[in-house]
Design an enzyme around this catalytic site. Structure first.
Site, mmCIF file in Angstrom:
data_model
loop_
_atom_site.group_PDB
_atom_site.id
_atom_site.type_symbol
_atom_site.label_atom_id
_atom_site.label_comp_id
_atom_site.label_asym_id
_atom_site.label_seq_id
_atom_site.Cartn_x
_atom_site.Cartn_y
_atom_site.Cartn_z
ATOM 1 N N SER A 5 20.223 -9.078 36.348
ATOM 2 C CA SER A 5 19.944 -8.602 37.703
ATOM 3 C C SER A 5 18.465 -8.426 38.030
ATOM 4 O O SER A 5 18.134 -8.065 39.162
ATOM 5 C CB SER A 5 20.692 -7.291 37.968
ATOM 6 O OG SER A 5 22.062 -7.550 38.168
ATOM 7 N N LYS A 8 17.231 -10.171 41.101
ATOM 8 C CA LYS A 8 17.214 -9.563 42.428
ATOM 9 C C LYS A 8 15.802 -9.201 42.885
ATOM 10 O O LYS A 8 15.568 -8.994 44.081
ATOM 11 C CB LYS A 8 18.122 -8.331 42.446
ATOM 12 C CG LYS A 8 19.597 -8.653 42.225
ATOM 13 C CD LYS A 8 20.445 -7.390 42.305
ATOM 14 C CE LYS A 8 21.932 -7.682 42.197
ATOM 15 N NZ LYS A 8 22.400 -7.882 40.829
ATOM 16 N N SER A 252 22.583 -2.323 42.513
ATOM 17 C CA SER A 252 22.529 -3.684 41.995
ATOM 18 C C SER A 252 23.712 -4.518 42.502
ATOM 19 O O SER A 252 24.465 -5.103 41.732
ATOM 20 C CB SER A 252 22.502 -3.682 40.458
ATOM 21 O OG SER A 252 22.006 -4.916 39.971
#
Length: 440
Positions: A5, A8, A252
C-alpha cells in the site's frame, strides 16, 4: 521491491495534483423522455461518475430530488450506466482468492458503500445468534438489497463456544454463503462481502429508495449507456478529493486508490481505464523528480504484485509533495503513529504508542503476504523533519517491529546527543499484521 500500500503515495499525490483537492465526483439521474403529469414514458438512467463515497442515503437523496421534480411513475426500465469507466473490474494480477473480501472489491463508475469507511462495492452481513443453542443464526444485509442472495447454514452455538462464523461470496455470482457457528449471547458480528457487478447493486438500492418516495418503476434494472439526448433530473455530489484523503489514507482503502486512478484517466485522457490513469500518475511522479524509468506502477493501491518501486522513488515523492499547495491537507491525512483515534492514527494507531514517534510520525503503511512497508515523515529531537522509506519483501517472520524501532530512533535522534539504538520495540507487537483487517 513490492511496496504494497505504499503505492498509494503515488496515486494519492497525483490525484491531489491532477484532479485537485476541490474536485467532486457526482452521480446523475436522467430521463430518456419528457415527464408529463408525473409520468415518464421511457427509461430512467442512473449514471455514475466514479463516486466511491456514495451511500444508501445519497441514493435516497436522489430519489427525493426526483419526487420534488414531480416524477411519480417510470414506465420504462431503470438503466445502470457505469460507462464513465471501462468495464475491467479487477486490477492486474489481483489474487482470485481475495475476490470475496472488502479490500478487493470490483471497480465501477457506479457503486455503493455500506458505511462511512466508504468501502465501495461491498455490503455488510450482520449476524446475530438465535434465541437458543442450535437455532439458525439471524442475518441482516446492510443495506437491504435484492442483488445478493444469502444461503444460511450457520447455527447458534452454546454460550462461551467459539465463533466459527464464515461469510463468503461464491466466485462469479452474488450468492453469499454463511456457515459455522455463533455462540449464544454473542454481540452482532459484521462481515463485509464484495458484490459482483456493483452498478446493479447501486441501481437496486436506488430503486428501493424510489419506492420509498412513492415512485414506481414498471421495467427492470439493466446495464446500458445514457443517450446524449437524456435530460438530467437530479444530481448527487461527493465530498471533495481533499476530504476523501482522510478515509482513503488513514484506512488504506484500496477501492479509493483505483477509483482515483480511473478518474484521472477519464479527466485527462477521456479514458477511464487503469492504463490511462496510471500513465497520468507516472507523469506526475516524474514531474516531481522521480526516476520513473526505475519503477513500474500496475495499479493504484498496491494489491498488484507487479508493482515495483524503490525506496528512493518513494522519498522523492515525499520530498516533492512538500512543495505543493495542497501538501498540508494530504500530510494530515496520513496515518499518525500511536494516536488511538481511528481517523487520526489510522493504520498506525496501535504502533509506536507512548514513544517519541507517537503523534509525530506521519506515514503510510503497506502489507501483503511477505511484504511490509512504512514510509513517511518524522520530526527528530532537534526539530528537523526527516523523510524515510522502508520496504521488506519475501520474509517469513515479520520485520514490522524493526520498522517501528527505526521510526522511534529517528524521532529520538539529536545530532548533539544521539540516542542509544532501539534493539526491540515490544509496543509494536500486535496481532494486527494486515492493515486490511477490520479488527485492527
Amino acid at each position: 521491491m513490492l511496496p504494497a500500500s505504499n503505492t498509494k503515495l503515488f496515486s494519492s499525490t497525483a490525484a491531489m495534483h491532477v484532479l485537485g483537492p476541490s474536485y467532486r465526483f457526482h452521480t446523475d439521474v436522467l430521463a430518456g423522455a419528457p415527464v408529463r403529469g408525473g409520468q415518464l414514458l421511457g427509461n430512467l438512467y442512473l449514471k455514475g461518475y466514479g463516486d466511491p463515497t456514495a451511500l444508501e442515503s445519497d441514493y435516497a437523496a436522489l430519489a427525493k430530488q426526483l419526487k420534488a421534480a414531480g416524477v411519480r411513475r417510470v414506465y420504462g426500465d431503470l438503466i445502470a450506466d457505469d460507462t464513465y469507466f471501462d468495464h475491467v473490474r479487477l486490477g492486474d494480477s489481483w489474487a482470485w482468492d481475495d475476490e470475496p473480501f472488502y479490500y478487493n472489491a470490483q471497480i465501477s463508475a457506479l457503486t455503493l458503500a455500506p458505511n462511512t469507511d466508504y468501502d465501495s462495492g461491498t455490503a455488510i452481513v450482520e449476524s446475530r445468534p438465535g434465541a437458543t443453542a442450535g437455532a439458525p443464526v439471524q442475518l441482516t444485509m446492510v443495506p437491504a438489497n435484492g442483488v445478493l442472495t444469502i444461503v444460511n447454514t450457520a447455527t447458534t452455538g452454546a454460550a462461551g463456544s467459539s465463533n466459527t462464523l464464515n461469510v463468503e461470496r461464491d466466485h462469479g455470482t452474488n450468492v453469499v454463503r454463511v456457515s459455522g457457528s455463533l455462540p449464544l449471547g454473542a454481540s452482532v458480528d459484521q462481515e463485509w462481502v464484495t458484490v459482483w457487478e456493483p452498478e446493479l447493486y447501486a441501481a437496486d438500492v436506488f430503486r428501493r429508495a424510489l419506492s420509498a418516495q412513492g415512485i414506481s418503476v414498471s421495467g427492470r434494472i439493466k446495464n446500458a449507456a445514457t443517450p446524449a439526448s437524456a435530460t438530467r433530473l437530479a444530481r448527487d455530489e461527493s465530498m471533495t478529493v481533499g476530504e476523501l484523503m482522510t478515509p482513503f489514507l488513514k484506512l488504506s482503502n484500496n477501492m479509493h486508490a483505483e477509483t482515483l486512478v480511473k478518474a484521472m484517466g477519464a479527466v485527462v485522457e477521456a479514458d477511464g481505464s487503469w492504463s490511462s490513469g496510471l500513465g497520468v500518475v507516472t507523469d506526475y511522479a516524474k514531474s516531481i523528480g522521480v526516476d520513473t524509468s526505475r519503477i513500474r506502477l500496475s495499479d493504484g493501491s498496491g494489491l498488484s504484485r507487479k508493482v515495483n518501486v524503490t525506496a528512493d522513488s518513494i522519498t522523492d515523492v515525499l520530498i516533492g509533495a512538500q512543495k505543493e499547495s495542497w501538501w498540508k491537507q494530504w500530510y494530515d491525512a496520513l496515518p499518525i503513529a500511536g494516536n488511538p483515534d481511528r481517523f487520526v492514527g489510522g493504520t498506525l494507531r496501535s504502533r509506536m504508542q507512548n514513544t517519541p514517534a507517537a503523534n509525530n510520525l506521519h506515514g503510510k503503511t503497506g502489507s501483503l503476504t511477505g511484504v511490509t512497508s512504512l514510509s513517511g515523515y518524522v520530526t527528530n529531537k532537534d526539530g528537523r523533519k526527516l523523510v524515510f522509506s522502508m520496504i521488506s519483501n519475501n520474509y517469513l517472520v515479520s520485520p514490522r517491529s524493526i520498522e517501528d524501532a527505526v521510526g522511534v530512533t529517528l524521532a529520538s535522534w539529536s545530532d548533539q546527543a544521539p540516542p542509544a539504538a532501539v534493539s526491540t520495540l515490544r509496543t509494536a507487537q500486535t496481532t494486527c499484521e494486515l492493515e486490511w483487517d477490520k479488527a485492527c
